[in-house]
Design an enzyme around this catalytic site. Structure first.
Site, PDB file in Angstrom:
ATOM      1  N   TYR A 140     -15.262  23.008  -4.556  1.00 43.97           N
ATOM      2  CA  TYR A 140     -15.325  24.454  -4.801  1.00 43.97           C
ATOM      3  C   TYR A 140     -15.771  24.902  -6.258  1.00 43.97           C
ATOM      4  CZ  TYR A 140     -14.557  29.476  -3.774  1.00 43.97           C
ATOM      5  OH  TYR A 140     -14.573  30.899  -3.596  1.00 43.97           O
ATOM      6  N   VAL A 183      -2.222  36.444   0.312  1.00 45.52           N
ATOM      7  CA  VAL A 183      -2.181  37.631   1.098  1.00 45.52           C
ATOM      8  C   VAL A 183      -1.746  37.614   2.255  1.00 45.52           C
ATOM      9  CG1 VAL A 183      -2.905  39.904   1.119  1.00 45.52           C
ATOM     10  CG2 VAL A 183      -3.202  39.205  -0.849  1.00 45.52           C
ATOM     11  N   SER A 184      -2.677  37.114   3.117  1.00 45.39           N
ATOM     12  CA  SER A 184      -2.701  36.847   4.402  1.00 45.39           C
ATOM     13  C   SER A 184      -1.370  35.994   4.819  1.00 45.39           C
ATOM     14  CB  SER A 184      -4.026  36.173   5.031  1.00 45.39           C
ATOM     15  OG  SER A 184      -4.349  35.123   4.257  1.00 45.39           O
TER      16      SER A 184
HETATM   17  P1  NAD Z   1     -14.502  33.168   4.509  1.00 42.92           P
HETATM   18  O1  NAD Z   1     -14.277  31.862   4.550  1.00 42.92           O
HETATM   19  O2  NAD Z   1     -13.947  34.206   5.251  1.00 42.92           O
HETATM   20  O3  NAD Z   1     -16.095  33.376   5.031  1.00 42.92           O
HETATM   21  C1  NAD Z   1     -17.175  32.441   4.298  1.00 42.92           C
HETATM   22  C2  NAD Z   1     -18.061  32.455   5.726  1.00 42.92           C
HETATM   23  O4  NAD Z   1     -18.954  31.256   5.562  1.00 42.92           O
HETATM   24  C3  NAD Z   1     -17.621  32.076   6.969  1.00 42.92           C
HETATM   25  O5  NAD Z   1     -17.920  32.892   8.013  1.00 42.92           O
HETATM   26  C4  NAD Z   1     -17.947  30.431   7.110  1.00 42.92           C
HETATM   27  O6  NAD Z   1     -18.037  30.080   8.565  1.00 42.92           O
HETATM   28  C5  NAD Z   1     -19.219  30.788   6.525  1.00 42.92           C
HETATM   29  N1  NAD Z   1     -19.809  29.255   6.171  1.00 42.92           N
HETATM   30  C6  NAD Z   1     -18.897  28.225   5.726  1.00 42.92           C
HETATM   31  N2  NAD Z   1     -19.788  27.311   5.400  1.00 42.92           N
HETATM   32  C7  NAD Z   1     -20.844  27.688   6.026  1.00 42.92           C
HETATM   33  C8  NAD Z   1     -22.481  26.791   6.095  1.00 42.92           C
HETATM   34  N3  NAD Z   1     -22.405  25.656   5.491  1.00 42.92           N
HETATM   35  N4  NAD Z   1     -23.282  27.477   6.905  1.00 42.92           N
HETATM   36  C9  NAD Z   1     -23.292  28.525   7.105  1.00 42.92           C
HETATM   37  N5  NAD Z   1     -22.106  29.306   7.068  1.00 42.92           N
HETATM   38  C10 NAD Z   1     -20.929  28.865   6.728  1.00 42.92           C
HETATM   39  O7  NAD Z   1     -14.656  33.690   2.969  1.00 42.92           O
HETATM   40  P2  NAD Z   1     -14.692  35.008   2.251  1.00 42.92           P
HETATM   41  O8  NAD Z   1     -13.291  35.361   1.579  1.00 42.92           O
HETATM   42  O9  NAD Z   1     -15.424  36.113   3.192  1.00 42.92           O
HETATM   43  O10 NAD Z   1     -15.752  34.672   1.151  1.00 42.92           O
HETATM   44  C11 NAD Z   1     -16.938  34.854   1.056  1.00 42.92           C
HETATM   45  C12 NAD Z   1     -17.839  34.505  -0.288  1.00 42.92           C
HETATM   46  O11 NAD Z   1     -17.219  35.061  -1.266  1.00 42.92           O
HETATM   47  C13 NAD Z   1     -17.714  32.788  -0.325  1.00 42.92           C
HETATM   48  O12 NAD Z   1     -18.902  32.681  -0.736  1.00 42.92           O
HETATM   49  C14 NAD Z   1     -16.654  32.640  -1.296  1.00 42.92           C
HETATM   50  O13 NAD Z   1     -16.735  31.856  -2.382  1.00 42.92           O
HETATM   51  C15 NAD Z   1     -16.663  33.953  -2.184  1.00 42.92           C
HETATM   52  N6  NAD Z   1     -15.669  34.617  -3.013  1.00 42.92           N
HETATM   53  C16 NAD Z   1     -14.441  35.095  -2.189  1.00 42.92           C
HETATM   54  C17 NAD Z   1     -13.254  35.530  -2.803  1.00 42.92           C
HETATM   55  C18 NAD Z   1     -12.102  35.920  -1.958  1.00 42.92           C
HETATM   56  O14 NAD Z   1     -11.220  36.161  -2.771  1.00 42.92           O
HETATM   57  N7  NAD Z   1     -12.021  36.376  -0.685  1.00 42.92           N
HETATM   58  C19 NAD Z   1     -13.121  35.262  -4.244  1.00 42.92           C
HETATM   59  C20 NAD Z   1     -14.303  34.656  -4.953  1.00 42.92           C
HETATM   60  C21 NAD Z   1     -15.365  34.255  -4.115  1.00 42.92           C
HETATM   61  N1  UDP Z   2       0.424  30.931  -3.116  1.00 45.36           N
HETATM   62  C1  UDP Z   2       1.884  30.927  -2.500  1.00 45.36           C
HETATM   63  N2  UDP Z   2       1.900  30.977  -1.391  1.00 45.36           N
HETATM   64  C2  UDP Z   2       1.181  31.106  -0.297  1.00 45.36           C
HETATM   65  C3  UDP Z   2      -0.081  30.671  -0.520  1.00 45.36           C
HETATM   66  C4  UDP Z   2      -0.531  30.943  -1.990  1.00 45.36           C
HETATM   67  O1  UDP Z   2       2.523  31.202  -3.602  1.00 45.36           O
HETATM   68  O2  UDP Z   2       1.716  30.852   0.954  1.00 45.36           O
HETATM   69  C5  UDP Z   2      -0.115  31.172  -4.538  1.00 45.36           C
HETATM   70  C6  UDP Z   2      -1.067  29.866  -4.965  1.00 45.36           C
HETATM   71  O3  UDP Z   2      -0.466  28.744  -5.177  1.00 45.36           O
HETATM   72  C7  UDP Z   2      -1.714  30.573  -6.118  1.00 45.36           C
HETATM   73  C8  UDP Z   2      -1.869  32.004  -5.563  1.00 45.36           C
HETATM   74  O4  UDP Z   2      -0.653  32.075  -4.630  1.00 45.36           O
HETATM   75  O5  UDP Z   2      -0.958  30.389  -7.288  1.00 45.36           O
HETATM   76  C9  UDP Z   2      -3.276  32.567  -4.972  1.00 45.36           C
HETATM   77  O6  UDP Z   2      -3.527  31.486  -4.055  1.00 45.36           O
HETATM   78  P1  UDP Z   2      -4.782  31.910  -2.928  1.00 45.36           P
HETATM   79  O7  UDP Z   2      -4.966  30.612  -2.208  1.00 45.36           O
HETATM   80  O8  UDP Z   2      -4.632  32.997  -2.257  1.00 45.36           O
HETATM   81  O9  UDP Z   2      -5.982  32.131  -3.943  1.00 45.36           O
HETATM   82  P2  UDP Z   2      -6.493  31.024  -5.288  1.00 45.36           P
HETATM   83  O10 UDP Z   2      -5.359  30.063  -5.690  1.00 45.36           O
HETATM   84  O11 UDP Z   2      -7.926  30.447  -5.118  1.00 45.36           O
HETATM   85  O12 UDP Z   2      -6.608  32.126  -6.346  1.00 45.36           O
END
Ligand code: NAD
Ligand code: UDP
Ligand code: UDP
Length: 308
Positions: A140, A183-184
């Site tokens: 990633y 969070v989820s």
């Molecule tokens: P998510 O997993 O809910 O959404 C990603 C979507 O992309 C999904 O619907 C998935 O089915 C689709 N997808 C994955 N691979 C694919 C492919 N090869 N072809 C077509 N569709 C594909 O994640 P999100 O939290 O909504 O994230 C959206 C974007 O934002 C991502 O690019 C992620 O890297 C970026 N992002 C999110 C966060 C966050 O905290 N949510 C933080 C940093 C970056």
């Molecule tokens: N984390 C946690 N409990 C969980 C899921 C995640 O303590 O059930 C921690 C994880 O180790 C990380 C932080 O929460 O330090 C954020 O994790 P997340 O996967 O949400 O995002 P990212 O690590 O990609 O920022």
């Protein structure tokens, strides 16, 4: 066009664009998103959904591309790491090729993960990061770093209009309950009477941005002048330890049992965005505080899980 529009952020963005009067084509292969996230949009006269994997070429006529397709939670992106890298790299090449042919403006949803386990705090865009190239998060982290490289090379070599957003941890309704992000996980665990899983000692920090704020930042970035390419941090500077987050969630929902689990390898110790650029260039800053955003998220999961 919104790639990844059936995902968490993409589904909010799609609604926002439809509300603003745009025609929206969602392209998604449902790897980590679901049809149910955008179920309410079927029948909307300006909405279209295409099941397609962005690692394969796609020929459509569009004028703006929000490129979000990519699993974002560690659980999902580590399930098939080779596919994750392909999605980041081949997916970006195809989207950039499409933008080159059509002249579309193209925005990349990059990530704070490009900073890795940061040696600079808070993280500003000029920091090059501290990323393990061969670890379990690399598919990633390095995938997104290569996607950024491709965006800037298509910009320099072919004159594409690009926008690169570095998104920090974002949360809110329409996250998948089994998504594995903190969070989820905490909200679902608290609502279903389970112990909250704290990885490591819970002292690691993250800064959480409510999804409505983030979407507002993405749209502002897309609408900014052509010379604004980014990379630009989008996130909420409010920084919390995972123990603090767990306490906030249990204050809202009840419960309060915590269970320690091992810290995954390469888990960043701390993370906080410097958003001076977003403030200056986009006039953007987040408005929704953690308490309010968590409350809305809890309401959503109560309905989705059908718990009182
Ligand atoms: P998510 O997993 O809910 O959404 C990603 C979507 O992309 C999904 O619907 C998935 O089915 C689709 N997808 C994955 N691979 C694919 C492919 N090869 N072809 C077509 N569709 C594909 O994640 P999100 O939290 O909504 O994230 C959206 C974007 O934002 C991502 O690019 C992620 O890297 C970026 N992002 C999110 C966060 C966050 O905290 N949510 C933080 C940093 C970056
Ligand atoms: N984390 C946690 N409990 C969980 C899921 C995640 O303590 O059930 C921690 C994880 O180790 C990380 C932080 O929460 O330090 C954020 O994790 P997340 O996967 O949400 O995002 P990212 O690590 O990609 O920022
Ligand atoms: N591509 C696509 N849709 C288009 C135009 C291109 O999917 O509308 C893909 C095409 O398959 C190619 C990639 O985008 O592999 C990169 O396109 P580019 O024009 O940059 O490269 P080239 O075709 O010269 O390899």
């Amino acid at each position: 066009m919104v790639t990844g529009g059936a995902g968490f952020i993409g589904s909010h963005l799609t609604r926002r664009l439809l509300d603003a009067g745009h025609e929206v084509l969602v392209v998604d292969n449902f790897y980590s998103g679901t049809r149910s996230n955008i179920e309410d949009l079927h029948g909307h006269p300006r909405f279209e959904l295409l099941r397609h994997d962005v690692t394969f070429p796609l020929y459509v006529e569009v004028d703006e591309i929000y490129h979000l397709a990519c699993p974002a939670s560690p659980v999902f992106y580590q399930r098939d790491p080779v596919q994750t890298t392909k999605t980041c790299v081949h997916g970006s090449i195809n989207v950039l090729g499409l933008a080159k042919r059509t002249g579309a403006k193209v925005l990349l949803a990059s990530t704070s993960e490009v900073y890795g386990d940061p040696a600079v705090h808070p993280q500003e865009e000029s920091y090059w990061g501290n990323v393990n190239p061969i670890g379990i998060r690399s598919c990633y982290d390095e995938g997104k770093r290569c996607a950024e490289t491709l965006f800037f090379d298509y910009h320099r070599q072919h004159g594409l209009r690009i926008k690169v957003a570095r998104i920090f941890n974002t949360y809110g309704p329409y996250m998948a309950p089994d998504d594995g992000r903190v969070v989820s996980n905490f909200v679902v665990q608290a609502l279903t009477g389970k112990a909250l899983t704290i990885y490591g000692d819970g002292s690691q920090t993250r800064s959480f941005c409510y999804v409505d704020d983030l979407v507002d930042g993405l749209v502002r970035l897309m609408d900014s002048a052509d010379d604004v390419t980014g990379p630009i941090n989008l996130g909420n500077p409010g920084e919390f330890t995972m123990l603090e987050l767990a306490e906030r969630v249990t204050e809202l929902v009840g419960g309060g049992e915590f269970r320690r689990e091992p810290l995954p390898p390469d888990d960043p110790v701390r993370r906080q965005p410097d958003i001076s650029q977003a403030r200056d260039v986009l006039g953007w800053e987040p408005k929704v505080a953690l308490a309010e955003g968590l409350d809305r998220t809890v309401q959503y999961f109560r309905g989705r899980l059908d718990v009182p």
